[in-house]
Scaffold this motif. Structure first.
Motif, PDB file in Angstrom:
ATOM      1  N   MET A 267       0.816  -1.210   0.000  1.00 42.82           N
ATOM      2  CA  MET A 267       0.000   0.000   0.000  1.00 42.82           C
ATOM      3  C   MET A 267       0.851   1.261   0.000  1.00 42.82           C
ATOM      4  SD  MET A 267      -3.021  -1.080  -0.243  1.00 42.82           S
ATOM      5  CE  MET A 267      -3.840   0.505  -0.008  1.00 42.82           C
ATOM      6  N   ASP A 268       2.049   1.167   0.572  1.00 39.59           N
ATOM      7  CA  ASP A 268       2.910   2.346   0.641  1.00 39.59           C
ATOM      8  C   ASP A 268       3.292   2.853  -0.747  1.00 39.59           C
ATOM      9  OD1 ASP A 268       4.812   4.142   2.237  1.00 39.59           O
ATOM     10  OD2 ASP A 268       6.201   3.099   0.897  1.00 39.59           O
ATOM     11  N   LYS A 269       3.277   1.975  -1.736  1.00 39.98           N
ATOM     12  CA  LYS A 269       3.683   2.370  -3.095  1.00 39.98           C
ATOM     13  C   LYS A 269       2.513   2.912  -3.916  1.00 39.98           C
ATOM     14  CE  LYS A 269       7.467   0.206  -1.843  1.00 39.98           C
ATOM     15  NZ  LYS A 269       6.958  -0.381  -0.588  1.00 39.98           N
ATOM     16  N   GLN A 270       1.313   2.887  -3.342  1.00 40.54           N
ATOM     17  CA  GLN A 270       0.134   3.308  -4.091  1.00 40.54           C
ATOM     18  C   GLN A 270      -0.085   4.815  -3.944  1.00 40.54           C
ATOM     19  OE1 GLN A 270      -1.141   0.859  -5.955  1.00 40.54           O
ATOM     20  NE2 GLN A 270       0.409  -0.411  -4.913  1.00 40.54           N
ATOM     21  N   PRO A 271      -0.605   5.460  -4.991  1.00 42.96           N
ATOM     22  CA  PRO A 271      -0.894   6.899  -4.894  1.00 42.96           C
ATOM     23  C   PRO A 271      -2.102   7.158  -3.996  1.00 42.96           C
ATOM     24  CG  PRO A 271      -1.657   6.029  -6.997  1.00 42.96           C
ATOM     25  CD  PRO A 271      -0.897   4.915  -6.330  1.00 42.96           C
ATOM     26  N   GLY A 272      -2.131   8.333  -3.415  1.00 41.31           N
ATOM     27  CA  GLY A 272      -3.278   8.729  -2.610  1.00 41.31           C
ATOM     28  C   GLY A 272      -3.252   8.244  -1.180  1.00 41.31           C
ATOM     29  N   ILE A 273      -2.174   7.588  -0.754  1.00 36.89           N
ATOM     30  CA  ILE A 273      -2.082   7.113   0.626  1.00 36.89           C
ATOM     31  C   ILE A 273      -1.830   8.312   1.544  1.00 36.89           C
ATOM     32  CG2 ILE A 273      -0.733   5.693   2.217  1.00 36.89           C
ATOM     33  CD1 ILE A 273      -2.501   4.122   0.374  1.00 36.89           C
ATOM     34  N   PRO A 274      -2.538   8.425   2.671  1.00 39.35           N
ATOM     35  CA  PRO A 274      -2.310   9.556   3.586  1.00 39.35           C
ATOM     36  C   PRO A 274      -0.861   9.595   4.075  1.00 39.35           C
ATOM     37  CG  PRO A 274      -4.329   8.397   4.154  1.00 39.35           C
ATOM     38  CD  PRO A 274      -3.637   7.563   3.125  1.00 39.35           C
ATOM     39  N   ALA A 275      -0.357  10.779   4.299  1.00 39.46           N
ATOM     40  CA  ALA A 275       1.020  10.941   4.777  1.00 39.46           C
ATOM     41  C   ALA A 275       1.171  10.335   6.166  1.00 39.46           C
ATOM     42  CB  ALA A 275       1.397  12.416   4.800  1.00 39.46           C
ATOM     43  N   ARG A 276       2.341   9.802   6.419  1.00 43.31           N
ATOM     44  CA  ARG A 276       2.579   9.173   7.718  1.00 43.31           C
ATOM     45  C   ARG A 276       2.555  10.168   8.869  1.00 43.31           C
ATOM     46  NH1 ARG A 276       8.497   7.036   6.396  1.00 43.31           N
ATOM     47  NH2 ARG A 276       7.407   6.754   4.424  1.00 43.31           N
ATOM     48  N   ILE A 277       2.718  11.466   8.552  1.00 42.82           N
ATOM     49  CA  ILE A 277       2.715  12.461   9.623  1.00 42.82           C
ATOM     50  C   ILE A 277       1.311  12.997   9.894  1.00 42.82           C
ATOM     51  CG2 ILE A 277       5.110  13.138   9.256  1.00 42.82           C
ATOM     52  CD1 ILE A 277       4.102  15.546   7.680  1.00 42.82           C
ATOM     53  N   SER A 278       0.317  12.393   9.262  1.00 38.47           N
ATOM     54  CA  SER A 278      -1.061  12.735   9.613  1.00 38.47           C
ATOM     55  C   SER A 278      -1.366  12.164  10.994  1.00 38.47           C
ATOM     56  CB  SER A 278      -2.026  12.159   8.574  1.00 38.47           C
ATOM     57  OG  SER A 278      -1.980  10.742   8.591  1.00 38.47           O
ATOM     58  N   PRO A 279      -2.331  12.721  11.717  1.00 33.70           N
ATOM     59  CA  PRO A 279      -2.626  12.219  13.072  1.00 33.70           C
ATOM     60  C   PRO A 279      -2.866  10.713  13.144  1.00 33.70           C
ATOM     61  CG  PRO A 279      -3.707  14.321  12.738  1.00 33.70           C
ATOM     62  CD  PRO A 279      -3.105  13.945  11.410  1.00 33.70           C
ATOM     63  N   PRO A 280      -3.665  10.115  12.241  1.00 37.29           N
ATOM     64  CA  PRO A 280      -3.833   8.654  12.330  1.00 37.29           C
ATOM     65  C   PRO A 280      -2.527   7.898  12.109  1.00 37.29           C
ATOM     66  CG  PRO A 280      -5.566   9.633  10.988  1.00 37.29           C
ATOM     67  CD  PRO A 280      -4.542  10.697  11.211  1.00 37.29           C
ATOM     68  N   GLY A 281      -1.730   8.372  11.144  1.00 40.48           N
ATOM     69  CA  GLY A 281      -0.465   7.697  10.865  1.00 40.48           C
ATOM     70  C   GLY A 281       0.496   7.762  12.037  1.00 40.48           C
ATOM     71  N   LEU A 282       0.619   8.932  12.647  1.00 45.50           N
ATOM     72  CA  LEU A 282       1.521   9.076  13.790  1.00 45.50           C
ATOM     73  C   LEU A 282       1.018   8.291  14.998  1.00 45.50           C
ATOM     74  CD1 LEU A 282       2.539  12.845  13.672  1.00 45.50           C
ATOM     75  CD2 LEU A 282       3.960  10.864  13.138  1.00 45.50           C
ATOM     76  N   THR A 283      -0.296   8.270  15.193  1.00 41.82           N
ATOM     77  CA  THR A 283      -0.853   7.520  16.325  1.00 41.82           C
ATOM     78  C   THR A 283      -0.553   6.030  16.192  1.00 41.82           C
ATOM     79  OG1 THR A 283      -2.638   9.138  16.588  1.00 41.82           O
ATOM     80  CG2 THR A 283      -2.965   6.959  17.570  1.00 41.82           C
ATOM     81  N   ALA A 284      -0.770   5.495  14.995  1.00 41.81           N
ATOM     82  CA  ALA A 284      -0.500   4.073  14.774  1.00 41.81           C
ATOM     83  C   ALA A 284       0.976   3.765  14.970  1.00 41.81           C
ATOM     84  CB  ALA A 284      -0.947   3.674  13.373  1.00 41.81           C
ATOM     85  N   ARG A 285       1.829   4.646  14.498  1.00 43.03           N
ATOM     86  CA  ARG A 285       3.270   4.413  14.637  1.00 43.03           C
ATOM     87  C   ARG A 285       3.706   4.508  16.096  1.00 43.03           C
ATOM     88  NH1 ARG A 285       2.578   5.511   9.455  1.00 43.03           N
ATOM     89  NH2 ARG A 285       4.206   4.871   7.953  1.00 43.03           N
TER      90      ARG A 285
END
Length: 358
Positions: free
Chosen positions: A252-270
């Motif tokens: 999924m990381d290689k697909q276009p349109g994926i939310p940035a990892r620094i978005s709140p959901p991305g940072l929370t999961a990390r």
């Protein structure tokens, strides 16, 4: 018919905890200090017994002074005066003694047999290998048969004193270092900080890779999670699920349109993944500390890896090569850290029988 007597097997000896890097380094330090001290005692001993042994047969300056002279000529092209040559000879004497002691101390950690006869074996070996073989072969002394018996006895007696003092001082220092290490066993160590921090940084790159790595390590070698809230990670099926999630994230990381990892959901999961990975890899009693460090590392890793990926992608004009490199870095780093945590846990478990018997 009489039944054969049941064979009673003795319990297997506990495998000792061997932290090779720490033990050898501490042994080398203790041995080096001991070798320096023994060199001083050896000098004093020689001053006292020279009238008794009356070493002779060589003529000229001692081998240590000749060695200092040779070093001076090789380094600067200049020869030393009498006073400087004597000082240089003393320096060579202490350097050789310190290095010999350091090597002896390090070797004693992995081959305790070298300490036999309370250091006299070291003295005999040093006198034979250095005085009788190495020094004549290097041209710093004449062949052994050109010296009197008294000179040989003088050399061996001096080195026996060196060996005895080296072992005596090394043993005292080593016991002291071991005591300090035991007293600090509950203190925060470098491992307690660095391992969860690096797992967190890897979590900043990929959400599921570090948790999958520590789960696989827990189900395999073991991370000592039995009886803890993280015992579920011991299940191989947990490892399978997290491994599948990690593979899905790579895709999924290689697909276009994926939310940035620094978005709140991305940072929370990390951050959650970093806390989980850090706590699972921690030693007993340090899980909460490791969880906090892992979460902080994941947040920092998320921002750092995001900026680096954007910069590298712009520089290359393509994002996919950077993404694959990031996959590999997170995967290899997580696997190495999880393996290291499992190895440390195995060492701790191997040391428990010794602690109970002590």
């Amino acid at each position: 018919m009489p039944q054969p007597a049941e064979t009673v097997r003795a319990p297997a000896a506990a495998t000792p905890t061997v932290d090779i890097a720490v033990n050898v380094s501490q042994g080398a330090v203790a041995g080096a200090v001991a070798g320096f001290a023994a060199s001083a005692v050896m000098n004093g001993f020689q001053s006292l017994v020279t009238p008794l042994f009356q070493p002779s047969g060589a003529g000229g300056p001692p081998a240590t002074e000749l060695a200092a002279q040779r070093v001076s000529v090789m380094a600067s092209g200049a020869r030393l005066g009498d006073g400087d040559r004597q000082a240089g000879g003393n320096a060579v004497h202490y350097i050789v003694g310190t290095v010999t002691g350091g090597l002896y101390g390090a070797l004693a950690e992995v081959r305790p047999g070298v300490t036999r006869w309370h250091g006299f074996a070291l003295g005999l070996a040093a006198a034979t290998l250095v005085d009788q073989i190495a020094v004549p072969l290097s041209g710093l002394a004449r062949p052994p048969w050109r010296y009197t018996l008294r000179t040989h006895l003088y050399g061996y007696a001096s080195h026996l004193v060196f060996g005895f003092v080296t072992e005596s001082v090394r043993k005292v220092l080593r016991e002291r270092l071991a005591k300090v290490r035991r007293e600090r066993a509950d203190a925060v160590t470098l491992d307690d900080v660095s391992v969860p921090l690096m797992l967190g940084l890897a979590n900043g790159q990929r959400t599921f890779t570090p948790p999958a790595a520590v789960t696989i390590a827990a189900a395999g070698s073991g991370l000592g999670l039995e009886g803890t809230p993280l015992a579920l990670l011991n299940s191989k099926w947990t490892g399978v699920l997290l491994g599948a999630a990690a593979i899905g994230e790579y895709v999924m990381d290689k697909q276009p349109g994926i939310p940035a990892r620094i978005s709140p959901p991305g940072l929370t999961a990390r951050a959650l993944g970093g806390a989980l990975s850090g706590a699972a890899a921690a030693r007993p009693g340090k899980a909460w500390l490791a969880a906090g460090i892992g979460a902080a590392g994941a947040l920092a890793g998320g921002y750092i890896s995001y900026r680096m990926r954007m910069s590298l992608a712009r520089a290359l004009g393509r994002d996919r090569p950077v993404a694959f490199a990031e996959d590999a870095l997170s995967l290899l780093g997580s696997a190495a850290l999880a393996g290291y945590a499992a190895m440390r846990q195995t060492q701790r478990e191997a040391g428990e029988p010794e602690k109970l018997a002590a």
